[in-house]
Write a protein that holds these residues in place. Structure first.
Motif, PDB file in Angstrom:
ATOM      1  N   PRO A   1      -2.615   7.194  25.666  1.00 38.62           N
ATOM      2  CA  PRO A   1      -3.668   7.622  25.522  1.00 38.62           C
ATOM      3  C   PRO A   1      -4.491   6.638  24.418  1.00 38.62           C
ATOM      4  O   PRO A   1      -4.037   6.099  23.431  1.00 38.62           O
ATOM      5  CB  PRO A   1      -3.435   8.869  24.457  1.00 38.62           C
ATOM      6  N   PRO A   2      -5.855   6.570  24.553  1.00 37.39           N
ATOM      7  CA  PRO A   2      -6.739   5.853  23.746  1.00 37.39           C
ATOM      8  C   PRO A   2      -7.089   6.653  22.194  1.00 37.39           C
ATOM      9  O   PRO A   2      -8.337   6.911  22.103  1.00 37.39           O
ATOM     10  CB  PRO A   2      -7.941   5.485  24.700  1.00 37.39           C
ATOM     11  N   VAL A   3      -5.926   6.558  21.563  1.00 37.53           N
ATOM     12  CA  VAL A   3      -6.198   7.021  20.280  1.00 37.53           C
ATOM     13  C   VAL A   3      -5.909   6.078  19.397  1.00 37.53           C
ATOM     14  O   VAL A   3      -4.980   5.327  19.265  1.00 37.53           O
ATOM     15  CB  VAL A   3      -5.124   8.369  20.239  1.00 37.53           C
ATOM     16  N   ARG A   4      -6.696   6.161  18.229  1.00 31.68           N
ATOM     17  CA  ARG A   4      -6.549   5.382  17.179  1.00 31.68           C
ATOM     18  C   ARG A   4      -6.532   6.016  15.751  1.00 31.68           C
ATOM     19  O   ARG A   4      -7.203   7.095  15.661  1.00 31.68           O
ATOM     20  CB  ARG A   4      -7.874   4.343  17.120  1.00 31.68           C
TER      21      ARG A   4
ATOM     22  N   LEU B   1     -16.612   6.365  19.228  1.00 30.89           N
ATOM     23  CA  LEU B   1     -16.482   5.203  19.843  1.00 30.89           C
ATOM     24  C   LEU B   1     -17.082   5.106  21.148  1.00 30.89           C
ATOM     25  O   LEU B   1     -17.551   4.084  21.525  1.00 30.89           O
ATOM     26  CB  LEU B   1     -14.905   4.843  19.670  1.00 30.89           C
TER      27      LEU B   1
ATOM     28  N   SER C   1      -4.599  -1.997  17.585  1.00 30.25           N
ATOM     29  CA  SER C   1      -4.504  -0.563  17.978  1.00 30.25           C
ATOM     30  C   SER C   1      -5.326  -0.185  19.063  1.00 30.25           C
ATOM     31  O   SER C   1      -6.487  -0.550  19.337  1.00 30.25           O
ATOM     32  CB  SER C   1      -5.060   0.421  16.554  1.00 30.25           C
ATOM     33  N   HIS C   2      -4.723   0.666  19.859  1.00 30.01           N
ATOM     34  CA  HIS C   2      -5.524   1.268  21.101  1.00 30.01           C
ATOM     35  C   HIS C   2      -6.912   1.644  20.824  1.00 30.01           C
ATOM     36  O   HIS C   2      -6.724   2.799  20.321  1.00 30.01           O
ATOM     37  CB  HIS C   2      -4.557   2.187  21.813  1.00 30.01           C
ATOM     38  N   GLY C   3      -8.045   1.306  21.266  1.00 32.29           N
ATOM     39  CA  GLY C   3      -9.296   1.963  21.091  1.00 32.29           C
ATOM     40  C   GLY C   3      -9.809   1.693  19.987  1.00 32.29           C
ATOM     41  O   GLY C   3     -10.843   2.503  19.702  1.00 32.29           O
ATOM     42  N   SER C   4      -9.700   0.593  19.051  1.00 26.34           N
ATOM     43  CA  SER C   4     -10.303   0.365  17.803  1.00 26.34           C
ATOM     44  C   SER C   4     -11.796  -0.361  18.170  1.00 26.34           C
ATOM     45  O   SER C   4     -12.052  -0.765  19.371  1.00 26.34           O
ATOM     46  CB  SER C   4      -9.696  -0.481  17.123  1.00 26.34           C
TER      47      SER C   4
END
Lengths: 381, 267
Positions: A218-221, B27, B56-59
């Motif tokens: 999942p694209p969760v930050r 984002l 980090s995924h999606g920063s």
């Protein structure tokens, strides 16, 4: 079935699953921890409305409507007082620029059919006499309430225990995948926990579980939020604050959430700093500076706690609910600012998905697969 | 435009629109806005975004990386030359770039640059090998001094950050542009597309903006509008506008015009 993550979202999912007759296990080194230990617990579907987030508004409102029954059921199951306070919210503006901004929010709320009332500065201060004399106007939203997220988390742990959820108090080390299907997890102590369905509800850590295929992660930050806790005077009429008070002070958001037990929660910063949870001088300063401008009297209160937590931010600020691209793996994560508010509806949605394999109508826009499609169209030719 | 490249700090760009990331509602909206803007260079505040979050995924940084947009670290939030120099050095270590957008702010109310601290920091950073792009007041003298100490561009404000008040002193912009031997970039103040077009018509080499897009009701649409505005303004500047006249000058030719016969109506 197995839930990875024992924050409020993982807990509510496990509780609802156990109630539906699933043999349920939950992996987390400290169930009841996570962002709920820091969050203020505003149930603010209306005041949190943003341009372009009308889809999320629908889910937020659905969850807000369920809150009274949810609280009653959880209190019934555990005997715990959740600090649910139906106090309403007052959002105010301190200067002409912020007032114009708030006017725009009011117009958006009205276009969206939401109940909110515009008040003059004087009317705001009649409601909350501790507000600064400079208040230029505000929005009264009587439907935006609050709950104490720490009590909520504690009660959910108890409810899960009573419903027969098996707790594994350790880290989930990796997802096991056999022939393109999730089959369970291996924990940090090497124990294999097989499961027919795995729900990944690990908050800001959801994108980090080993073994999850890259295209399913999942694209969760993590979005850091620093929050302060102060103590209001115990006895004294009138109360220091009788409802949640919030404002945008020169562009930055600040809120003060008064609990019935005298705790006053002041938040929150929003920082993109990875998995950093240090409390900084600048964070505390900015919160106090803005809160002081809003309610000058807070400088007299004891500062009892400073803490930072990590919101699980998704690309569109909305949660990821339901089946992922990997059979056997479901997601309940990415709740960002709205985890506490969305707890009741998330529990119901996940129970529905676990039972039927499909998302209920209201949750269809929040399928994790919406990011699959985006990822496909963005790939360079 | 391929025949009119924009060279900044030794790098050539096609787009003359530099974007900021602050204030975006999500984002996802930020990403779609950046794509719609056509930008190739985007500033990131080093105090709000940790390079540690890069993986980090999606920063924010991973989005820029995925879109192939260059990261321009800035020193937003610094009040002294010392802080700004320190922040720039941290950014260089973390991101491996020695280009920095230098901001030294005088106070939180106006967010106006502190000219003395700014010049001091610019000098130190240039000596340290940085390519310095300073956010400055619309003061032609200060702009010249920044150029003299070796800045690679000057980035005057049109009006205070986030105010959306446009270019309040176009004459100063003209003076800066006329004397500068480095690119002049409008930084701060653009509120809508015409502000960006106007800056380009005045001869700016580029436009830098954030709030005008990220805080618009429909950020993605505004981003596209800004892209066209910058291109339109640049074309108009290159084309050379007509002189302003007090009286009309007919644009249709009058020679050989047909004489209407009152006996035989044309229609």
């Amino acid at each position: 079935m197995l839930v990875v993550g024992g924050g409020i979202i993982g807990l509510v999912t496990a509780w609802r699953a156990a109630q539906r007759g699933f043999t349920t296990a939950l992996v987390d080194p400290a169930p009841g921890g996570g962002a709920a230990q820091v969050a203020a617990g505003m149930l603010a579907a209306v005041t949190e409305l943003h341009h372009g987030e009308q889809t999320l508004l629908g889910l937020n409102l659905a969850s807000a409507r369920r809150y009274p029954d949810f609280v009653a059921e959880l209190t019934e199951a555990t005997g715990a007082d959740l600090g649910h306070r139906q106090c309403g919210t007052l959002t105010v503006a301190l200067d002409a620029d912020d007032r114009a901004h708030l006017r725009e929010l009011h117009a958006l709320q009205q276009r969206s059919g939401l109940e909110s009332q515009w008040l003059s500065g004087r009317e705001c201060r009649r409601l909350e006499p501790m507000l600064a004399p400079g208040v230029r106007g505000g929005l009264r939203v009587d439907g935006d309430h609050q709950i104490d997220p720490r009590r909520l988390a504690g009660a959910l742990v108890t409810a899960c225990e009573r419903a027969g959820v098996a707790f594994h108090r350790t880290w989930a080390e990796r997802l096991t995948v056999v022939r393109d299907r999730a089959t369970g997890v291996v924990t940090a102590d090497g124990t294999a926990l097989p499961a027919g369905q795995v729900v990944l509800a690990a908050g800001s850590l959801s994108g980090r579980l080993a073994g999850v295929p890259e295209d399913v992660l999942p694209p969760v930050r993590p979005v850091k939020g620093q929050v302060l806790r102060l103590a209001m005077p115990e006895r004294g009429a009138p109360p220091f604050l009788s409802r949640t008070v919030r404002a945008v002070v020169r562009g930055s958001h600040v809120y003060l959430v008064p609990r019935e037990n005298g705790e006053l929660v002041v938040g929150a910063t929003s920082e993109e700093l990875g998995w950093d949870t240090t409390v900084t001088a600048g964070g505390v300063y900015e919160l106090l500076r803005d809160a002081h401008e809003l309610v000058p009297g807070i400088t007299e209160l004891p500062l009892t706690e400073t803490r930072a937590g990590l919101r699980p931010g998704s690309p569109d600020n909305a949660p990821l609910l339901g089946p992922s691209g990997l059979p056997g793996l479901l997601l309940a994560t990415g709740h960002h600012r709205n985890g506490v508010l969305l707890t009741p509806v998330t529990g119901d949605v996940m129970a529905h998905v676990l039972t039927t394999g499909e998302l209920p109508e209201e949750a269809r826009p929040f399928s994790p697969r919406r990011f699959d499609a985006a990822a496909l169209t963005e790939q360079p030719a | 435009m391929a025949d009119d490249p924009f060279v900044l700090g030794g790098t050539s760009f096609t787009s003359r629109l530099i974007m900021g990331t602050g204030g975006a509602p999500s984002l996802d909206v930020l990403e779609r806005s950046l794509v719609a803007s056509g930008t190739e260079l985007t500033t990131v505040a080093m105090r709000r975004v940790s390079p540690g979050a890069q993986g980090s995924h999606g920063s924010v940084l991973s989005v820029l990386d995925r879109l192939g947009i260059r990261v321009l670290p800035n020193t937003a939030g610094c009040f002294t030359a010392g802080e700004a120099v320190l922040t720039a050095r941290l950014a260089r270590d973390a991101l491996g770039t020695d280009v920095v957008k230098l901001e030294v702010i005088a106070d939180e109310r106006t967010l106006l640059p502190d000219p003395i601290e700014l010049l001091d920091a610019a000098e130190t950073l240039v000596d340290d090998g940085f390519t310095v792009l300073p956010y400055t007041n619309d003061d032609p003298v200060l702009a010249r001094k920044l150029e003299d100490v070796g800045c690679a561009a000057v980035m005057p404000l049109g009006s205070p950050i986030g105010s959306g008040l446009g270019i309040r002193n176009p004459h100063n912009f003209q003076l800066i542009v006329e004397h500068a031997r480095v690119p002049v970039i409008l930084d701060a103040g653009a509120g809508t597309a015409s502000d960006a077009a106007f800056a380009m018509e005045l001869g700016c080499a580029g436009v830098m903006l954030a709030s005008a897009v990220t805080r618009a009701q429909e950020p993605v649409l505004m981003a596209e509008g800004m892209r066209h505005a910058v291109e339109a303004g640049r074309l108009a500047y290159r084309a050379g506008r007509i002189p302003r006249r007090h009286f009309a000058e007919a644009s249709s030719p009058v020679d050989g015009i047909a004489r209407l016969d009152p006996e035989r109506p044309a229609f």
